[in-house]
Write a protein that holds these residues in place. Sequence first.
Motif, PDB file in Angstrom:
ATOM      1  N   GLU A 126     -25.796  14.320   4.683  1.00 40.32           N
ATOM      2  CA  GLU A 126     -26.505  13.224   5.642  1.00 40.32           C
ATOM      3  C   GLU A 126     -25.764  12.088   6.184  1.00 40.32           C
ATOM      4  N   TYR A 127     -25.106  11.576   5.281  1.00 40.03           N
ATOM      5  CA  TYR A 127     -24.550  10.350   5.645  1.00 40.03           C
ATOM      6  C   TYR A 127     -23.277  10.384   6.387  1.00 40.03           C
ATOM      7  N   GLU A 128     -23.596  10.560   7.582  1.00 35.64           N
ATOM      8  CA  GLU A 128     -22.394  10.935   8.382  1.00 35.64           C
ATOM      9  C   GLU A 128     -21.300   9.532   8.800  1.00 35.64           C
ATOM     10  N   LEU A 129     -22.374   8.402   9.217  1.00 34.99           N
ATOM     11  CA  LEU A 129     -21.773   7.193   9.244  1.00 34.99           C
ATOM     12  C   LEU A 129     -21.032   6.794   8.018  1.00 34.99           C
ATOM     13  N   PHE A 156       2.655   3.205  -8.838  1.00 33.37           N
ATOM     14  CA  PHE A 156       1.566   3.938  -8.883  1.00 33.37           C
ATOM     15  C   PHE A 156       1.043   4.656  -7.876  1.00 33.37           C
ATOM     16  N   ALA A 157       0.606   5.864  -7.667  1.00 37.52           N
ATOM     17  CA  ALA A 157       0.106   6.869  -6.548  1.00 37.52           C
ATOM     18  C   ALA A 157      -1.205   7.091  -6.840  1.00 37.52           C
ATOM     19  N   LEU A 158      -1.822   7.312  -5.730  1.00 39.08           N
ATOM     20  CA  LEU A 158      -3.216   7.825  -5.468  1.00 39.08           C
ATOM     21  C   LEU A 158      -3.583   8.173  -4.205  1.00 39.08           C
ATOM     22  N   GLU A 159      -4.020   9.226  -4.204  1.00 37.73           N
ATOM     23  CA  GLU A 159      -4.405  10.114  -3.153  1.00 37.73           C
ATOM     24  C   GLU A 159      -5.971  10.172  -3.276  1.00 37.73           C
ATOM     25  N   VAL A 160      -6.848   9.962  -1.984  1.00 44.32           N
ATOM     26  CA  VAL A 160      -8.394   9.922  -2.134  1.00 44.32           C
ATOM     27  C   VAL A 160      -8.773  10.710  -1.053  1.00 44.32           C
ATOM     28  N   TYR A 161      -9.897  11.777  -1.437  1.00 45.14           N
ATOM     29  CA  TYR A 161     -10.384  12.814  -0.138  1.00 45.14           C
ATOM     30  C   TYR A 161     -11.656  12.459  -0.363  1.00 45.14           C
ATOM     31  N   VAL A 162     -12.431  12.706   0.841  1.00 48.37           N
ATOM     32  CA  VAL A 162     -13.925  12.644   0.729  1.00 48.37           C
ATOM     33  C   VAL A 162     -14.255  14.478   0.825  1.00 48.37           C
ATOM     34  N   HIS A 163     -15.247  14.674  -0.053  1.00 48.03           N
ATOM     35  CA  HIS A 163     -15.990  15.926   0.093  1.00 48.03           C
ATOM     36  C   HIS A 163     -17.257  15.740   0.029  1.00 48.03           C
ATOM     37  N   ARG A 164     -17.623  16.437   1.466  1.00 47.02           N
ATOM     38  CA  ARG A 164     -18.899  16.209   1.890  1.00 47.02           C
ATOM     39  C   ARG A 164     -20.137  17.329   1.237  1.00 47.02           C
ATOM     40  N   GLY A 165     -21.311  16.722   0.745  1.00 51.21           N
ATOM     41  CA  GLY A 165     -22.083  17.473   0.150  1.00 51.21           C
ATOM     42  C   GLY A 165     -22.977  17.986   1.335  1.00 51.21           C
ATOM     43  N   ALA A 166     -23.929  18.933   0.917  1.00 54.12           N
ATOM     44  CA  ALA A 166     -24.700  19.817   1.827  1.00 54.12           C
ATOM     45  C   ALA A 166     -26.010  19.896   1.723  1.00 54.12           C
TER      46      ALA A 166
ATOM     47  N   GLU B 121     -36.320  15.773   2.173  1.00 52.56           N
ATOM     48  CA  GLU B 121     -36.511  14.878   1.151  1.00 52.56           C
ATOM     49  C   GLU B 121     -35.842  13.496   1.481  1.00 52.56           C
ATOM     50  N   CYS B 122     -35.965  12.648   0.793  1.00 57.26           N
ATOM     51  CA  CYS B 122     -35.377  11.293   1.013  1.00 57.26           C
ATOM     52  C   CYS B 122     -33.914  11.284   1.949  1.00 57.26           C
ATOM     53  N   ILE B 123     -33.919  10.468   2.988  1.00 61.18           N
ATOM     54  CA  ILE B 123     -32.557  10.350   3.660  1.00 61.18           C
ATOM     55  C   ILE B 123     -31.850   9.218   3.533  1.00 61.18           C
ATOM     56  N   GLY B 124     -32.417   8.166   2.693  1.00 55.95           N
ATOM     57  CA  GLY B 124     -31.792   6.982   2.268  1.00 55.95           C
ATOM     58  C   GLY B 124     -32.210   6.101   3.283  1.00 55.95           C
ATOM     59  N   SER B 125     -33.240   6.133   3.995  1.00 50.33           N
ATOM     60  CA  SER B 125     -33.779   4.754   4.825  1.00 50.33           C
ATOM     61  C   SER B 125     -34.903   4.386   4.472  1.00 50.33           C
ATOM     62  N   CYS B 126     -35.225   4.420   3.299  1.00 48.87           N
ATOM     63  CA  CYS B 126     -36.784   4.162   2.635  1.00 48.87           C
ATOM     64  C   CYS B 126     -37.123   2.589   2.985  1.00 48.87           C
TER      65      CYS B 126
END
Lengths: 420, 156
Positions: A126-129, A156-166, B121-126
Amino acid sequence: MFEKVLLKNMDHPESHTIGAYEAAGGYKALATVLKKYTPDEVIKQVKASNLRGRGGAGFPTGLKWSFVPKDSAKIPYLCCNADEGEPGTFKDRALMEKDPHMMIEGMIIAAYAIGAKIAYIYIRGEYELCINRVEKAIKDATEKEYLGADILKSGFALEVYVHRGAGAYICGEETALLESIEGRRAQPKLKPPFPAISGLYDCPTVINNVETFACLPHIFERGVDWFCSIGPEGSPGPKLFCLSGQINKPGLYEAPMGITMREMIEEYGGGACSGQVKAVIPGGVSAPMFPVSDLDIKLDFESLAAAGSMLGSAGVIVLDDSACVVNTITRITEFFNHESCGKCTPCREGLDWCAKILRRLESGDGKLEDLDQLEALCSTIFGNSFCALGVGASWALQAALKHFRAEFVQHIEEKGCPFH
Amino acid sequence: MELSKKLIEQIQLVAENYPNRRSAIMPALYLAQNRYDCLHGEVLKGIANVLEIPEIWVFELATFYTMYNTEPMGKYHIQLCTNIPCQLRKADILKRFLEDRLHIKTGETTLDGKFTLSTVECIGSCDKAPALMINQDYHEHLDENRVGEILDQLNE
Ligand SMILES: Cc1cc2nc3c(=O)[nH]c(=O)nc-3n(C[C@H](O)[C@H](O)[C@H](O)COP(=O)(O)O)c2cc1C
Ligand code: SF4
Ligand code: FES
């Protein structure tokens, strides 16, 4: 007023950009860490700071990192838990939308400490922004060589990826979160082995919350002693509190732990809407509620645990005297029933049963025996659930039954809800 | 079904973020959901094909996680939060208002296919309750007037 640390950049209109973050002193702590300390020294300092995880359980962060085996042939992974689904909680959203680099700088320090080369940030869908801002922050940090193959020329090396929940609350549970990244249904796994020994892709894995990572740059910028000087001994450091419900000034506030619920509600939240508090949920809906007579209990890990609840996600939800506790706990139980992953019977079947009885009570068709039935169900679920979701759900219900039994009885005797 | 060439490329690219291809299912489902109106069986089979994995792995994720739509949705998916902080701020009144205005019950889609109404359910704008999302956009600090205005705008 308490000096803001985690929220210090929030009012800057461009606070999410790398330019604003650097101008405010950002990424200096990372440079210091890479130049001055070995990974072991970083772990030692985080241990000394007594930083405790901000995701819910309050586990000591340095201790968790120290469980990662040093001699393993497998390279450890780092994961950031940004699944924030606990009702009443919105702190990680604010950090990622307004100050994503603070979390990323913390993640780089953590990855260096445990020897991770790849990190995943699990952000709820849900947190698109947040997702957009964090992805942009990763890109900008890579361009400036805070991330990538040779971070600040340290090797030192690091790669970061976003995994989007659903859209599954259970993904916040750490083993379910790892299952989800691996492309499976999010169902919790048996511990041990703990993720620090065998986690993502069977490699050692450290999982921390967004706010936990955001604390790290400050520890290295201002020192362990400074960090320990904030709040009580057992719960040091700055802390975000999410204030919501029937309160005059709901919002995100930063305060040292150890302030009382009363201070939080009166001084930060401007008091209850009706002027009279009825109940307070101190740490998201999994945390057992307190009646108004307990408002002097302190908001920190130890005080709340001693009082039979928990700091959890620090989502403080206020019910004023117009609220119906039976209705509230019914809704909470329905939430957990809906989010139960279905793996174990006590949680899957027990919560459904509880919700049915509660709906009956709320609508005025309940009997006194229902209350005993609920108690019995709660103790079965509490002791026999596979993960903390079932435990939290039954614990929350037990507290409502204990502190507000009279209100349940009133629903039964008056054959209806006195508040509707 | 053969997925579009661009989508296949996008899926292959995101798969590189992970050491195994199974992990790419969730991002692939999002990419496909953006491309097609819903994730029907043929699309899911197409994803399995591209990732060279068993179809069941894709089907089980598409049905376990609620943000993947295996059924067609209205053009605007209204997701009203009804968890505690929003409920304490009268989300139930907004629910009734939306059902009345749209002439549907929660969980249904209007006949013209324009609106689907869900509770979530809660969308984090409470702290800005009550709140709802329309597709990916947040709307906060709501009351009946404000929701009415939003619907009018979308109906124009
Ligand atoms: C049902 C359930 C939901 C959880 N949800 C979250 C969450 O949304 N965010 C989070 O950081 N931790 C959540 N946790 C706690 C995590 O399992 C884990 O303890 C935490 O991410 C560790 O990070 P920390 O040590 O920095 O607190 C949840 C736990 C359970 C049992
Ligand atoms: S307690 Fe509930 S959420 Fe946890 S494993 Fe069992 S069914 Fe799943
Ligand atoms: S309860 Fe509605 S946004 Fe949190």
